[in-house]
Write a protein that holds these residues in place. Sequence first.
Motif, mmCIF file in Angstrom:
data_model
loop_
_atom_site.group_PDB
_atom_site.id
_atom_site.type_symbol
_atom_site.label_atom_id
_atom_site.label_comp_id
_atom_site.label_asym_id
_atom_site.label_seq_id
_atom_site.Cartn_x
_atom_site.Cartn_y
_atom_site.Cartn_z
ATOM 1 N N THR A 54 0.854 -1.189 0.000
ATOM 2 C CA THR A 54 0.000 0.000 0.000
ATOM 3 C C THR A 54 0.892 1.242 0.000
ATOM 4 O O THR A 54 2.112 1.146 0.166
ATOM 5 C CB THR A 54 -0.891 0.031 1.254
ATOM 6 O OG1 THR A 54 -0.031 0.147 2.410
ATOM 7 C CG2 THR A 54 -1.719 -1.247 1.375
ATOM 8 N N ALA A 55 0.278 2.408 -0.167
ATOM 9 C CA ALA A 55 1.037 3.659 -0.120
ATOM 10 C C ALA A 55 1.717 3.807 1.240
ATOM 11 O O ALA A 55 2.852 4.283 1.335
ATOM 12 C CB ALA A 55 0.110 4.844 -0.399
ATOM 13 N N ASP A 56 1.025 3.381 2.315
ATOM 14 C CA ASP A 56 1.620 3.444 3.658
ATOM 15 C C ASP A 56 2.853 2.555 3.763
ATOM 16 O O ASP A 56 3.862 2.939 4.356
ATOM 17 C CB ASP A 56 0.591 3.015 4.718
ATOM 18 C CG ASP A 56 -0.443 4.094 4.984
ATOM 19 O OD1 ASP A 56 -0.206 5.260 4.601
ATOM 20 O OD2 ASP A 56 -1.496 3.770 5.566
ATOM 21 N N ASP A 57 2.752 1.344 3.182
ATOM 22 C CA ASP A 57 3.901 0.430 3.188
ATOM 23 C C ASP A 57 5.109 1.088 2.530
ATOM 24 O O ASP A 57 6.204 1.106 3.089
ATOM 25 C CB ASP A 57 3.573 -0.860 2.415
ATOM 26 C CG ASP A 57 2.613 -1.766 3.154
ATOM 27 O OD1 ASP A 57 2.599 -1.732 4.393
ATOM 28 O OD2 ASP A 57 1.873 -2.502 2.486
ATOM 29 N N ASN A 109 5.732 4.198 1.915
ATOM 30 C CA ASN A 109 6.228 5.349 2.681
ATOM 31 C C ASN A 109 7.082 4.905 3.862
ATOM 32 O O ASN A 109 8.081 5.541 4.204
ATOM 33 C CB ASN A 109 5.058 6.210 3.179
ATOM 34 C CG ASN A 109 4.401 6.985 2.052
ATOM 35 O OD1 ASN A 109 5.037 7.297 1.050
ATOM 36 N ND2 ASN A 109 3.131 7.307 2.204
ATOM 37 N N GLN A 110 6.677 3.793 4.493
ATOM 38 C CA GLN A 110 7.414 3.292 5.656
ATOM 39 C C GLN A 110 8.813 2.808 5.286
ATOM 40 O O GLN A 110 9.715 2.806 6.125
ATOM 41 C CB GLN A 110 6.632 2.160 6.327
ATOM 42 C CG GLN A 110 5.433 2.639 7.125
ATOM 43 C CD GLN A 110 4.606 1.482 7.671
ATOM 44 O OE1 GLN A 110 5.052 0.338 7.676
ATOM 45 N NE2 GLN A 110 3.387 1.782 8.111
ATOM 46 N N GLN A 155 11.703 4.882 6.295
ATOM 47 C CA GLN A 155 12.034 5.063 7.711
ATOM 48 C C GLN A 155 13.412 4.497 8.045
ATOM 49 O O GLN A 155 14.185 5.103 8.777
ATOM 50 C CB GLN A 155 10.972 4.416 8.590
ATOM 51 C CG GLN A 155 9.618 5.097 8.533
ATOM 52 C CD GLN A 155 8.580 4.394 9.391
ATOM 53 O OE1 GLN A 155 8.876 3.397 10.052
ATOM 54 N NE2 GLN A 155 7.358 4.899 9.380
ATOM 55 N N CYS A 213 6.094 4.988 -5.055
ATOM 56 C CA CYS A 213 5.189 5.769 -4.213
ATOM 57 C C CYS A 213 3.974 6.230 -5.013
ATOM 58 O O CYS A 213 2.832 6.136 -4.548
ATOM 59 C CB CYS A 213 5.909 6.997 -3.633
ATOM 60 S SG CYS A 213 7.174 6.605 -2.402
ATOM 61 N N ARG A 230 0.146 4.963 -4.529
ATOM 62 C CA ARG A 230 -0.857 5.980 -4.183
ATOM 63 C C ARG A 230 -2.044 5.922 -5.149
ATOM 64 O O ARG A 230 -3.203 5.970 -4.733
ATOM 65 C CB ARG A 230 -0.216 7.368 -4.217
ATOM 66 C CG ARG A 230 -1.126 8.494 -3.736
ATOM 67 C CD ARG A 230 -0.428 9.848 -3.886
ATOM 68 N NE ARG A 230 -0.122 10.145 -5.278
ATOM 69 C CZ ARG A 230 -1.025 10.611 -6.146
ATOM 70 N NH1 ARG A 230 -2.277 10.796 -5.777
ATOM 71 N NH2 ARG A 230 -0.663 10.871 -7.390
#
Length: 202
Positions: free
Chosen positions: A64-67, A69-70, A73, A190, A194
Amino acid sequence: MRENLAGVLSQSMAFTDCMNPTDLSTEKKGIKRKNWRNRIRLLLKKNSSQSILHLKRNRPYRPTADDVNQWAQSLDTLLSHTYGKAAFCIFLKSEFCEENIEFWTACEDFRTHTSHKELASKANSIYEEFIKSEAPKEINLDFHTKNAIVQSLHEPTATSFLAAQRKVYSLMENNSYPRFIHSDLYKELCEVARREGKHIKS
């Protein structure tokens, strides 16, 4: 012709020898970039319903977009995600320097073995492939670390390659990983993730 996701992940882990980018023409570099773009699209695109159902029983079908983005980190977060690791491998392959992640992965696998026979066999395989002078995928290690590995080959333990693995991890963390996060490949990941997320919600 569409490839299934398992095939794409398998291809991304099937590495070739490290090559120097300066040895390649601009045209070949362009072809390489096109290849990674195609592989990323295949990594994220939908496949047959049968493949989707099979994968959903085990893990989320795609990041997912969250994945995605992470993954920015930390390198640890990136490598702990199946698709993140696959994307990083594709990036390293596009830079013609994928032996570090392959060595790190081999060390992770090595530490899962418990019998002396298995450890000895795997230790010798890793040494032949990555450690010895002019090995097919020789990694950059100092003499002290390399010598310690040679000495341990007689009685290998689960920690025989730990020092070398940490050095390679640090090298990736400080060099390849930042380049990956700022690369066109990651930006495209990304964006695609998204767009896919918006499509699913609508």
